[in-house]
Enzyme design. Structure first.
Site, PDB file in Angstrom:
ATOM      1  CG  ASP A   1      -2.286   0.303   1.006  1.00 29.22           C
ATOM      2  OD1 ASP A   1      -2.555   1.385   0.472  1.00 29.22           O
ATOM      3  OD2 ASP A   1      -3.143  -0.535   1.323  1.00 29.22           O
TER       4      ASP A   1
ATOM      5  CG  ASP B   1      -4.931   5.489   0.967  1.00 25.89           C
ATOM      6  OD1 ASP B   1      -5.759   4.583   1.106  1.00 25.89           O
ATOM      7  OD2 ASP B   1      -4.963   6.566   1.610  1.00 25.89           O
TER       8      ASP B   1
ATOM      9  CD  GLU C   1      -9.015   4.052  -1.826  1.00 28.13           C
ATOM     10  OE1 GLU C   1      -9.975   3.782  -1.123  1.00 28.13           O
ATOM     11  OE2 GLU C   1      -8.144   4.891  -1.477  1.00 28.13           O
TER      12      GLU C   1
ATOM     13  CG  HIS D   1      -9.174  -1.934   4.051  1.00 23.87           C
ATOM     14  ND1 HIS D   1      -8.815  -1.898   2.716  1.00 23.87           N
ATOM     15  CD2 HIS D   1      -8.884  -0.697   4.540  1.00 23.87           C
ATOM     16  CE1 HIS D   1      -8.338  -0.698   2.432  1.00 23.87           C
ATOM     17  NE2 HIS D   1      -8.363   0.044   3.510  1.00 23.87           N
ATOM     18  CG  ASP D   2     -11.642   1.426   3.107  1.00 24.04           C
ATOM     19  OD1 ASP D   2     -11.193   1.319   4.254  1.00 24.04           O
ATOM     20  OD2 ASP D   2     -11.003   1.952   2.168  1.00 24.04           O
TER      21      ASP D   2
HETATM   22  C1  NOJ Z   1      -8.536   4.738   1.788  1.00 26.81           C
HETATM   23  C2  NOJ Z   1      -8.205   3.573   2.679  1.00 26.81           C
HETATM   24  O1  NOJ Z   1      -8.592   2.401   2.047  1.00 26.81           O
HETATM   25  C3  NOJ Z   1      -8.915   3.813   3.989  1.00 26.81           C
HETATM   26  O2  NOJ Z   1      -8.886   2.685   4.827  1.00 26.81           O
HETATM   27  C4  NOJ Z   1      -8.315   5.024   4.646  1.00 26.81           C
HETATM   28  O3  NOJ Z   1      -9.040   5.343   5.809  1.00 26.81           O
HETATM   29  C5  NOJ Z   1      -8.338   6.246   3.702  1.00 26.81           C
HETATM   30  N1  NOJ Z   1      -7.974   5.920   2.370  1.00 26.81           N
HETATM   31  C6  NOJ Z   1      -7.384   7.287   4.188  1.00 26.81           C
HETATM   32  O4  NOJ Z   1      -6.064   6.844   4.020  1.00 26.81           O
END
Ligand code: NOJ
Length: 572
Positions: free
Chosen positions: A100, A210, A265, A338-339
């Site tokens: 990441d 990210d 992402e 994970h989100d």
């Molecule tokens: C995306 C990540 O997947 C998430 O878990 C994170 O809280 C935010 N970006 C901020 O880094």
């Protein structure tokens, strides 16, 4: 210098959230030795790459997405030697390693930020976005200091935090513990390229960037006049003016010097920019995550605000990028991370009644599409959302930020809690369920950092593998078929019945071979009419999740709830 290859096009990526995967030393937190002990499991599923959510040193205010040292491994996960062993063990099994890259912000505990705050003359001040507040006079003429702009953080509240004892503020598009970096500063860009080279030299094969499309902000910073309470400022920081330039620079200084795969992402990207990021001619990124279909059961991607599942929205999100980018870039196929909440517990699915059906239906309709599949830990055994007792069970700061904001907005506590439970990222972060023993074999009994999903005695890897309805084995079949069929890897996608509210159907064709993917995305029976450009007697069932036989296949047929089929065409 390695020549760039396209290995990622045939890859299957398994995402590990290290804190919740496998705890080898029984301290309640997953770790690298634990991951290594499960690499065979990941390989045997059919994955060919592993993306690790952040393993770096971090105070864990956002569980690793707040990095305090980009070149160090978090001691709870292990040492740098453990990491090197992880890379070697992955490579020995044919698994590539994807790290990441959290480059929009650091932790507020990073040495750069500490230097920036402690010394007004520090060169590190310009690593961040620090501005004086504004004076606002109220009606009575008294003065008040307010933030430099009205932008809001993605985690709700102002995107600015006042620096104690000063009239200055720093920008944080996420938590106050995550100050945004100033990418206008060439020194920041140098640091980031150097960090990429550091990991590439250790054998890493790729990066997941990210929220990459927030790196470039539009200057001068100014108020956003949109009327929404949330998402103020996005027009000035999503796909900002120097985004493409920054990506090109990272390529020139690091990424293109190695055989690297990149996935960005993205934060609700604009279509034109999205296409440019991944366009083969631009070479900026290999792929992005475009989460369009993940907004099909919430309001505009706001994951805590439910609305009835719309298959039409899901299809547009899943299929449109395949139609739009084919031949000019590459795509990704995602159901969880994970989100997000668990895929068998959303999209209107009743995970009590249809867990097996949905857990086998979803990979068929998704992973036979065009793009690289990403599978999130536990998805392959149909892990569900957890039943949390109260807000106290939730560890994710976002759940609490949003809950507090809702109650400040006078949303009654019960209703606020219900919305949080609907969308909480915590559902994806309960420990991996390996077996039916205490703590599901995640460790040997110490309370895990995040409570277990209470259903682990029933839903776990051991039980799944022992069952004749194994979801893991079904995933193996899906991935095996995909790997062996160029049409499923490279073929063009043609959609059928885009307006149908129950059925999803599309074909893939390449090199004279065609496949038809059909699914009933609903809990009622659905009629399906074979599309006119397919002949029934030229089709055989290559995969079925609910045991349909060819004798049960007709020109017009009824699909059972969550039934999915892969037809293969054998031209006469
Ligand atoms: C995306 C990540 O997947 C998430 O878990 C994170 O809280 C935010 N970006 C901020 O880094």
């Amino acid at each position: 210098m390695a020549a760039k290859t396209n290995w990622y096009k045939e890859a299957v990526v398994y995402q590990v959230y290290p804190l919740s995967f496998k705890d080898s030393n029984n301290d309640g937190m997953g770790d690298i030795p634990g991951i290594i002990s499960k690499l065979d499991y990941i390989r045997d599923l059919g994955a060919t790459a592993v993306w690790f959510s952040p393993l770096y040193a971090s105070p864990w205010k956002d569980y690793g997405y707040d990095i305090s040292d980009y070149r160090a491994i978090h001691p709870a996960f292990g040492t740098m030697e453990d990491f090197d062993r992880l890379v070697a063990e992955c490579h020995a099994r044919g698994l590539r390693v994807i790290m990441d890259a959290v480059f929009n912000h650091t932790s507020s505990r990073h040495a750069w930020f500490r230097a920036a705050l402690s010394d007004p003359d520090s060169p590190y001040r310009d690593y961040y976005i620090i501005r004086k507040g504004r004076i606002r006079k109220d009606k009575k003429g008294s003065e008040e200091l307010i933030p430099p702009t009205n932008w809001t953080s993605s985690f709700t509240g102002s995107a600015w935090e006042r620096i104690l004892g000063t009239d200055e503020y720093y920008l944080h598009l996420f938590a106050p513990d995550q100050p945004d970096l100033n990418w206008e500063n060439p020194a920041v860009r140098e640091e980031m390229a150097d960090i990429l080279r550091f990991w590439l030299d250790r054998g890493v094969d790729g990066f997941r960037f990210d929220v990459f499309n927030l790196l470039s902000k539009e200057y001068p910073l100014r108020d956003d006049r949109n009327r929404l309470h949330f998402q103020k400022g996005t027009q000035y920081f999503v796909d900002g003016p120097r985004m493409h330039e920054f990506l090109n620079e990272l390529n020139e200084k690091a990424l293109s010097l190695y055989d690297t795969y990149t996935v960005g992402e993205s934060y609700t990207p604009d279509e034109v920019h999205a296409h440019r990021y991944i366009h083969e001619e631009s070479g900026e990124l290999d792929t992005i995550f475009d989460f369009g279909h993940m907004t099909s059961d919430n309001v505009g991607g706001m994951k805590f605000i439910p609305r009835p599942f719309s298959l039409i929205k899901f299809k547009r999100g899943l299929i449109d990028p395949q139609l739009r980018y084919h031949g000019t870039g590459w795509n990704t196929l995602v159901l969880e991370n994970h989100d997000c909440v668990r895929c068998v517990s959303r999209f209107g699915i009743n995970d009590k009644k249809y867990r097996y059906e949905a857990a086998t239906f979803l990979p068929v309709i998704t992973y036979f599409g065009w793009g690289t599949p990403f599978i999130y830990q536990g998805q392959e055994i149909g892990m569900t959302n957890a039943k949390f007792r109260s807000m106290r069970d939730l560890k994710d700061p976002v759940s609490h930020f949003v809950y507090d904001t809702m109650t400040e907005m006078h949303i009654p506590a019960r209703a606020a809690e219900k919305m949080i439970m609907f969308g909480a990222r915590d559902h994806a972060r309960t420990p991996m369920q390996w077996d039916g023993s205490a703590n599901a074999g995640f460790n040997e009994g110490t309370a895990p950092w995040q409570c277990m999903n209470p259903n682990y005695r029933k839903i776990n890897v051991e039980a799944d593998l022992a069952s004749d309805k194994s979801i893991y084995r079904f995933y193996q079949k899906v991935l095996e078929i995909r790997r062996s069929e160029p049409a499923l890897l490279y073929g063009r996608t043609i959609e059928y019945y885009p307006d149908d509210r129950q059925v999803i159907a599309y074909s893939r064709d390449y090199g004279g071979k065609r496949f038809l993917i059909v699914g009933n995305f609903s809990a009622s029976r659905a009629d399906f009419i074979m599309p006119g450009d397919f002949e029934l007697d030229e089709l055989s069932i290559r995969l079925t999740n609910l045991d349909r036989t060819e004798a049960e296949t007709e020109e017009i047929m009824q699909l059972k709830p969550y039934e999915a089929l892969l037809f293969e065409e054998n031209k006469k």
